[in-house]
Motif scaffolding. Sequence first.
Motif, mmCIF file in Angstrom:
data_model
loop_
_atom_site.group_PDB
_atom_site.id
_atom_site.type_symbol
_atom_site.label_atom_id
_atom_site.label_comp_id
_atom_site.label_asym_id
_atom_site.label_seq_id
_atom_site.Cartn_x
_atom_site.Cartn_y
_atom_site.Cartn_z
ATOM 1 N N SER A 160 -23.926 9.687 -58.963
ATOM 2 C CA SER A 160 -22.657 9.495 -58.262
ATOM 3 C C SER A 160 -22.081 10.833 -57.823
ATOM 4 O O SER A 160 -21.590 10.978 -56.690
ATOM 5 N N ALA A 161 -22.152 11.820 -58.718
ATOM 6 C CA ALA A 161 -21.675 13.160 -58.371
ATOM 7 C C ALA A 161 -22.507 13.755 -57.239
ATOM 8 O O ALA A 161 -21.975 14.402 -56.319
ATOM 9 N N LEU A 162 -23.832 13.521 -57.286
ATOM 10 C CA LEU A 162 -24.713 14.025 -56.235
ATOM 11 C C LEU A 162 -24.381 13.376 -54.889
ATOM 12 O O LEU A 162 -24.325 14.063 -53.849
ATOM 13 N N SER A 163 -24.159 12.067 -54.902
ATOM 14 C CA SER A 163 -23.838 11.356 -53.661
ATOM 15 C C SER A 163 -22.524 11.847 -53.067
ATOM 16 O O SER A 163 -22.415 12.069 -51.851
ATOM 17 N N LEU B 65 -23.088 15.245 -51.486
ATOM 18 C CA LEU B 65 -23.803 15.164 -50.213
ATOM 19 C C LEU B 65 -22.911 14.619 -49.099
ATOM 20 O O LEU B 65 -22.971 15.093 -47.960
ATOM 21 N N ILE B 66 -22.068 13.635 -49.426
ATOM 22 C CA ILE B 66 -21.165 13.070 -48.426
ATOM 23 C C ILE B 66 -20.138 14.104 -47.981
ATOM 24 O O ILE B 66 -19.866 14.270 -46.780
ATOM 25 N N VAL B 67 -19.566 14.830 -48.940
ATOM 26 C CA VAL B 67 -18.584 15.867 -48.607
ATOM 27 C C VAL B 67 -19.226 16.959 -47.763
ATOM 28 O O VAL B 67 -18.649 17.422 -46.766
ATOM 29 N N ALA B 68 -20.452 17.366 -48.138
ATOM 30 C CA ALA B 68 -21.154 18.401 -47.374
ATOM 31 C C ALA B 68 -21.465 17.922 -45.961
ATOM 32 O O ALA B 68 -21.360 18.685 -44.991
ATOM 33 N N SER C 3 -25.938 -0.594 -56.894
ATOM 34 C CA SER C 3 -25.902 -1.141 -58.263
ATOM 35 C C SER C 3 -24.847 -0.443 -59.113
ATOM 36 O O SER C 3 -24.160 -1.086 -59.911
ATOM 37 N N SER C 4 -24.698 0.867 -58.952
ATOM 38 C CA SER C 4 -23.712 1.611 -59.745
ATOM 39 C C SER C 4 -22.293 1.181 -59.407
ATOM 40 O O SER C 4 -21.443 1.068 -60.297
ATOM 41 N N ILE C 5 -22.026 0.943 -58.121
ATOM 42 C CA ILE C 5 -20.680 0.514 -57.728
ATOM 43 C C ILE C 5 -20.379 -0.878 -58.285
ATOM 44 O O ILE C 5 -19.281 -1.128 -58.795
ATOM 45 N N ALA C 6 -21.358 -1.788 -58.199
ATOM 46 C CA ALA C 6 -21.155 -3.133 -58.759
ATOM 47 C C ALA C 6 -20.881 -3.062 -60.260
ATOM 48 O O ALA C 6 -20.009 -3.771 -60.778
ATOM 49 N N LEU C 7 -21.624 -2.202 -60.966
ATOM 50 C CA LEU C 7 -21.416 -2.052 -62.409
ATOM 51 C C LEU C 7 -20.063 -1.432 -62.708
ATOM 52 O O LEU C 7 -19.363 -1.855 -63.630
ATOM 53 N N ALA C 8 -19.668 -0.432 -61.919
ATOM 54 C CA ALA C 8 -18.384 0.230 -62.134
ATOM 55 C C ALA C 8 -17.213 -0.720 -61.878
ATOM 56 O O ALA C 8 -16.149 -0.591 -62.496
ATOM 57 N N LEU C 9 -17.405 -1.696 -60.988
ATOM 58 C CA LEU C 9 -16.349 -2.663 -60.682
ATOM 59 C C LEU C 9 -16.286 -3.794 -61.700
ATOM 60 O O LEU C 9 -15.468 -4.709 -61.575
ATOM 61 N N GLY C 10 -17.180 -3.748 -62.693
ATOM 62 C CA GLY C 10 -17.103 -4.712 -63.791
ATOM 63 C C GLY C 10 -17.828 -6.010 -63.554
ATOM 64 O O GLY C 10 -17.357 -7.068 -64.001
ATOM 65 N N ILE C 11 -18.962 -5.974 -62.887
ATOM 66 C CA ILE C 11 -19.739 -7.178 -62.662
ATOM 67 C C ILE C 11 -20.184 -7.766 -64.005
ATOM 68 O O ILE C 11 -20.531 -7.037 -64.942
ATOM 69 N N SER C 12 -20.171 -9.073 -64.130
ATOM 70 C CA SER C 12 -20.535 -9.722 -65.396
ATOM 71 C C SER C 12 -21.277 -11.023 -65.115
ATOM 72 O O SER C 12 -21.378 -11.476 -63.978
#
Length: 323
Positions: A20-23, A26-29, A293-302
């Motif tokens: 996530s930090a890498l993404s 890269l987006i900011v750059a 997948s990380s965003i779905a997990l961070a949003l609390g998918i269950s």
Amino acid sequence: MQLLNLSETVNFMSLRRITSALSILLIVASIASFATKGLNWGLDFTGGSLIEVSFEQSADLTKVRQVMDENGFGDATVQNFGSSRDVLIRIAPRLHAEGESVGEKIDSKMIGDTIMSALTAMDDTATMRRIEFVGPSVGGELREQGGLAMLTALLCILIYVALRFEWRFALGSVSALGHDVIITVGLFSALGIEFDLTVLAAVLAVIGYSLNDTIVVSDRIRENFRKIRQGEAEEIINISLTQTLNRTMVTSFTTALVLLALLFVGGELIKGFATALLFGVVIGTYSSIYVASSIALALGISKEDMMPTEVEKEGADQDQLMP
């Protein structure tokens, strides 16, 4: 019920904070590069004339630029194209004092003849390989319509994914698409690679490729949420990503082989297209695994979010009252 031993899965989500930090980096750059350097717009978007000239020996770019300056084309861009013997000359449209475009009044063949006469006088082995001309108004229209086409594609995909998946997956999928487009365009901005219509077509193809990969992964995650009764959301996502890993890697590898052939053998005309698609395949595979997948997990998918809604049958109340 357990479909796969969890110890056999790859723990993709353990790296989600790093990725996530890498993404974000890269987006900011990419945005910073686009804001400061912009894009090296091709002739399709800027308008003007483009002439490709070939010499028998290595071309002296300094002499070519001098000849162009002496013949009234001092603002021309001169560079090698593919090899040291091939030269690409780009002439931007110039304006009269009253604001009328020179390029719209002077025939492109006349421009080519003038330049070729001057280059032939310098080196009689010079031969014209191609000449292209695009009016500035047409170039501006293509740039506007190209950007509109990209936004329309993303909007249609957003509607489709929102209707097909739970909103957390939809948001993750669309975020992954935006992630891929921004970083791919940022690569072209940072490296100064020419951005023309073929590259725009490649970016749209990257959107389709990334979406297809993301939907395959999301379908498997949704299926496993319904089948696997034990395990946390992170574990089920890891199982799903592991199950689709072979398919993802084989698809990406075979696609990359074709694009590498186009990149190294296809010639300069298709180099930008191959570069955009090759980078897009890599970043699209990465985003399917870690961004969506990380965003779905961070949003609390269950599991509860993935369970199908039970539809009550008509007359069920009467059946329960019957002895």
